[in-house]
Design a protein around this motif. Structure first.
Motif, PDB file in Angstrom:
ATOM      1  N   SER A   1      -8.985   3.154 -11.740  1.00  0.00           N
ATOM      2  CA  SER A   1      -9.133   4.533 -11.246  1.00  0.00           C
ATOM      3  C   SER A   1     -10.056   5.326 -12.143  1.00  0.00           C
ATOM      4  CB  SER A   1      -7.786   5.259 -11.226  1.00  0.00           C
ATOM      5  OG  SER A   1      -6.860   4.585 -10.465  1.00  0.00           O
TER       6      SER A   1
ATOM      7  N   ASN B   1      -2.763   1.858  -4.875  1.00  0.00           N
ATOM      8  CA  ASN B   1      -2.658   3.244  -5.321  1.00  0.00           C
ATOM      9  C   ASN B   1      -1.723   3.452  -6.493  1.00  0.00           C
ATOM     10  OD1 ASN B   1      -4.433   4.141  -3.440  1.00  0.00           O
ATOM     11  ND2 ASN B   1      -2.857   4.630  -1.931  1.00  0.00           N
ATOM     12  N   SER B   2      -0.539   2.873  -6.384  1.00  0.00           N
ATOM     13  CA  SER B   2       0.474   3.166  -7.394  1.00  0.00           C
ATOM     14  C   SER B   2       0.326   2.279  -8.618  1.00  0.00           C
ATOM     15  CB  SER B   2       1.861   2.960  -6.810  1.00  0.00           C
ATOM     16  OG  SER B   2       2.039   1.601  -6.479  1.00  0.00           O
ATOM     17  N   GLY B   3      -0.339   1.123  -8.456  1.00  0.00           N
ATOM     18  CA  GLY B   3      -0.441   0.193  -9.580  1.00  0.00           C
ATOM     19  C   GLY B   3       0.847  -0.586  -9.789  1.00  0.00           C
ATOM     20  N   ILE B   4       1.748  -0.489  -8.813  1.00  0.00           N
ATOM     21  CA  ILE B   4       3.009  -1.219  -8.947  1.00  0.00           C
ATOM     22  C   ILE B   4       2.785  -2.690  -8.636  1.00  0.00           C
ATOM     23  CG2 ILE B   4       5.272  -1.521  -7.831  1.00  0.00           C
ATOM     24  CD1 ILE B   4       5.423   1.604  -7.868  1.00  0.00           C
TER      25      ILE B   4
ATOM     26  N   SER C   1      -7.172  10.187  -7.624  1.00  0.00           N
ATOM     27  CA  SER C   1      -6.690   8.808  -7.512  1.00  0.00           C
ATOM     28  C   SER C   1      -5.495   8.550  -8.434  1.00  0.00           C
ATOM     29  CB  SER C   1      -7.819   7.830  -7.821  1.00  0.00           C
ATOM     30  OG  SER C   1      -8.333   8.081  -9.104  1.00  0.00           O
ATOM     31  N   TYR C   2      -5.394   9.308  -9.519  1.00  0.00           N
ATOM     32  CA  TYR C   2      -4.248   9.117 -10.415  1.00  0.00           C
ATOM     33  C   TYR C   2      -2.925   9.403  -9.706  1.00  0.00           C
ATOM     34  CZ  TYR C   2      -7.463   9.076 -14.440  1.00  0.00           C
ATOM     35  OH  TYR C   2      -8.443   8.786 -15.338  1.00  0.00           O
TER      36      TYR C   2
ATOM     37  N   ASP D   1     -13.527   6.702 -10.957  1.00  0.00           N
ATOM     38  CA  ASP D   1     -13.659   8.153 -10.883  1.00  0.00           C
ATOM     39  C   ASP D   1     -14.776   8.660 -11.788  1.00  0.00           C
ATOM     40  OD1 ASP D   1     -12.267  10.809 -10.067  1.00  0.00           O
ATOM     41  OD2 ASP D   1     -12.721  10.969 -12.198  1.00  0.00           O
TER      42      ASP D   1
ATOM     43  N   LYS E   1       8.974   2.867  -9.797  1.00  0.00           N
ATOM     44  CA  LYS E   1       8.450   4.160  -9.360  1.00  0.00           C
ATOM     45  C   LYS E   1       7.347   4.607 -10.306  1.00  0.00           C
ATOM     46  CE  LYS E   1      11.636   4.750  -6.154  1.00  0.00           C
ATOM     47  NZ  LYS E   1      11.285   4.723  -4.738  1.00  0.00           N
ATOM     48  N   LYS E   2       6.274   5.114  -9.703  1.00  0.00           N
ATOM     49  CA  LYS E   2       5.177   5.637 -10.514  1.00  0.00           C
ATOM     50  C   LYS E   2       5.386   7.137 -10.756  1.00  0.00           C
ATOM     51  CE  LYS E   2       0.171   6.449 -10.126  1.00  0.00           C
ATOM     52  NZ  LYS E   2      -1.033   6.091  -9.359  1.00  0.00           N
TER      53      LYS E   2
ATOM     54  N   GLU F   1      -0.218  -3.219  -5.996  1.00  0.00           N
ATOM     55  CA  GLU F   1      -0.378  -2.158  -5.009  1.00  0.00           C
ATOM     56  C   GLU F   1      -1.523  -1.264  -5.459  1.00  0.00           C
ATOM     57  OE1 GLU F   1       3.319  -0.637  -2.818  1.00  0.00           O
ATOM     58  OE2 GLU F   1       2.725   1.008  -4.126  1.00  0.00           O
TER      59      GLU F   1
ATOM     60  N   LEU G   1      -2.263   9.078  -6.472  1.00  0.00           N
ATOM     61  CA  LEU G   1      -1.986   8.235  -5.314  1.00  0.00           C
ATOM     62  C   LEU G   1      -0.828   7.293  -5.611  1.00  0.00           C
ATOM     63  CD1 LEU G   1      -5.639   7.262  -4.315  1.00  0.00           C
ATOM     64  CD2 LEU G   1      -4.182   8.978  -3.230  1.00  0.00           C
ATOM     65  N   GLY G   2       0.064   7.190  -4.660  1.00  0.00           N
ATOM     66  CA  GLY G   2       1.163   6.239  -4.792  1.00  0.00           C
ATOM     67  C   GLY G   2       2.226   6.653  -5.791  1.00  0.00           C
TER      68      GLY G   2
END
Ligand SMILES: Nc1nc2c(ncn2[C@@H]2O[C@H](COP(=O)(O)OP(=O)(O)OP(=O)(O)O)[C@@H](O)[C@H]2O)c(=O)[nH]1
Ligand SMILES: [Mg+2]
Lengths: 160, 281
Positions: free
Chosen positions: B187, B159-162, A71-72, B191, A4-5, B157, A74-75
């Motif tokens: 990011s 967006n999450s970087g997972i 963007s930080y 950005d 989990k982020k 992934e 996101l997800g």
């Protein structure tokens, strides 16, 4: 194992990096080194029979949340919004900030955290909490470590 | 002031009077003038006073003052954000560079860490490289003797970087932290330069290159050690596209994190077959 982020956000100097370092490395420093950009690290928590891999993003503080690069977020599964119990300016914009974050991350879990509780006695703490416009989920001290692990356990529990 | 209505005075008498009345003052004035005129003198007189005040201030800079100053700074920050931004912007470029370099250093260290104990030609070469890090010439010299090596490949992934899957020559530590950090750098850079349509494609650090291909919901990153020719670079990017169009569709959705199937396919595709070695010049 699920990953989990989690984002640590809030105004500058409120103790995001200190909470991050206390949680991940069990370390605290009095020095203030402002965060530039992002720092990511992880810690695995065992919640009942589950193993949760928390990937924690410690980002640079901003006076208001709409300044943080979207963007930080996101997800992300969870947001930890930190304010400094001893600096009213860091929770002045709380309602606006939380509204903004909720709309940015619908369905995400948001924790409102008052940090640096070691600098206050109980009656001072209660008085301050009375002035905060939203219910505070937990008060912590990155310095003594009080409630730091608990904060992440609470969050992870809600995420599984 | 006009003196038309004053009784006419003897000039000499007036001067004399002035002298008597102002004698002491004049002497002092001359002294002050002398001091002011010579910097040396001035600093001799003033420095101890300043020093005394400074040490006084240092000793008594209590938390009280700190609080007031903190408040002042906060108010100032709130009221003059535009101004501050103007001041900070020119420095921002340097800060970004510093930040990216720093993060990559950490990244490189964790990648390096896995081969530290292996006494191989690669390890020795790495040692040399770390000794010479930052010296352009040595990089140049070394680049002549080494060919590129695919060290590690990640599917992340977007967006999450997972981390969704990974394969490497040797098992490295904390790949999910590397994946998160890479995503954060991506990011941050994207950005910072406000190029929404542009994606970061390559990060270079010392002899390391990280090639990145971004797809809709994920991206592929390859850590390559050594010098890449343009052709080799294109080959890797092409393989990434092939992987995305041929392999990913066969993997059950949604893609879960640290997916064994993805990892083994990445290994077959990028590590075993060694895309770079097959095109070595
Ligand atoms: N007494 C006390 N001091 C704290 C606590 N948490 C953080 N600090 C101090 O507050 C200062 C700022 O802490 P950081 O963790 O760097 O703050 P930050 O939110 O990461 O700041 P930015 O990166 O600039 O956004 C440092 O000097 C810390 O030592 C706490 O719980 N108690
Ligand atoms: Mg910080």
């Amino acid at each position: 194992m699920t990953s989990k982020k989690i984002i640590l956000t809030g105004s500058f100097g409120v103790g995001k990096t200190s909470l991050f370092n206390q949680f991940i490395f069990s370390k605290f420093s009095d020095k203030y080194l402002t965060t530039i950009g992002v720092k990511v690290n992880k810690k695995t928590l065992n919640i009942r029979e589950h193993q949760v891999n928390l990937l924690v993003w410690d980002i640079a503080g901003e006076v208001s949340q709409d300044k943080v690069p979207t963007s930080y977020f996101l997800g992300a599964s969870g947001i930890i919004y930190v304010f400094d119990l001893t600096r009213p300016l860091t929770y002045k914009g709380l309602v606006t900030d939380i509204d903004y974050l909720k709309q940015l991350l619908p369905g995400g879990v948001i924790k409102i955290v008052g940090n640096k509780k070691d600098l206050l006695n109980e009656s001072e703490l209660n008085e301050i909490l009375g002035h905060v416009d939203l219910p505070v989920n937990i008060t912590t001290s990155a310095k003594t470590g009080e409630n730091v692990e608990q904060l992440f356990i609470d969050l992870a529990t809600e995420l599984i | 002031m006009s003196n038309t209505n004053h009784p006419i005075m003897d000039e000499a008498l007036l001067d004399r009077l002035k002298e008597i009345l102002l004698k002491d003052d004049r002497q002092e004035l001359a002294e002050i003038k002398k001091i002011l005129e010579s910097r040396q003198h001035l600093s001799e007189k003033v420095s101890p006073i300043i020093e005394e005040h400074l040490s006084l201030l240092k000793e008594n800079f209590s938390t009280e003052y700190e609080e007031t100053i903190n408040k002042l700074i906060e108010v100032k920050l709130e009221n003059s954000q535009e101004q501050i931004l103007d001041t900070i912007y020119p420095a921002l470029g340097t800060m970004i560079k510093k930040y990216v370099t720093l993060q990559l250093e950490t990244l490189k260290e964790s990648i390096d860490g896995t081969v530290k104990n292996t006494l191989s030609f690669t390890a020795i070469r790495r040692k040399f490289k770390s000794v010479f890090t930052g010296v352009d010439e040595s990089d140049l010299i070394l680049s002549n003797v080494r060919s590129a090596n695919m060290e590690e490949i990640f599917l992340i992934e977007r967006n999450s970087g997972i981390l969704l899957g990974t394969a490497s020559i040797k098992k490295t530590i904390d790949q999910d932290v590397i994946a998160g950090m890479l995503t954060a750098i991506k990011s941050f850079v994207e950005d910072a330069f406000k190029r929404e349509s542009l994606e970061l494609e390559m990060i270079e650090y010392g002899g390391y290159k990280i090639l990145i291909q971004t797809f809709y919901s994920y991206y592929i990153a390859a850590a390559v050690d050594g010098t890449l020719t343009t052709l080799e670079k294109q080959n890797i990017l092409q393989s990434m596209h092939d992987f995305a169009s041929k392999e990913i569709p066969n993997i059950p959705k949604p893609l879960s994190n640290e997916n064994e199937l993805i990892s083994s396919k990445l290994k077959d595709y990028f590590i075993k077959g060694n895309t770079i070695a097959s095109t070595k010049y």
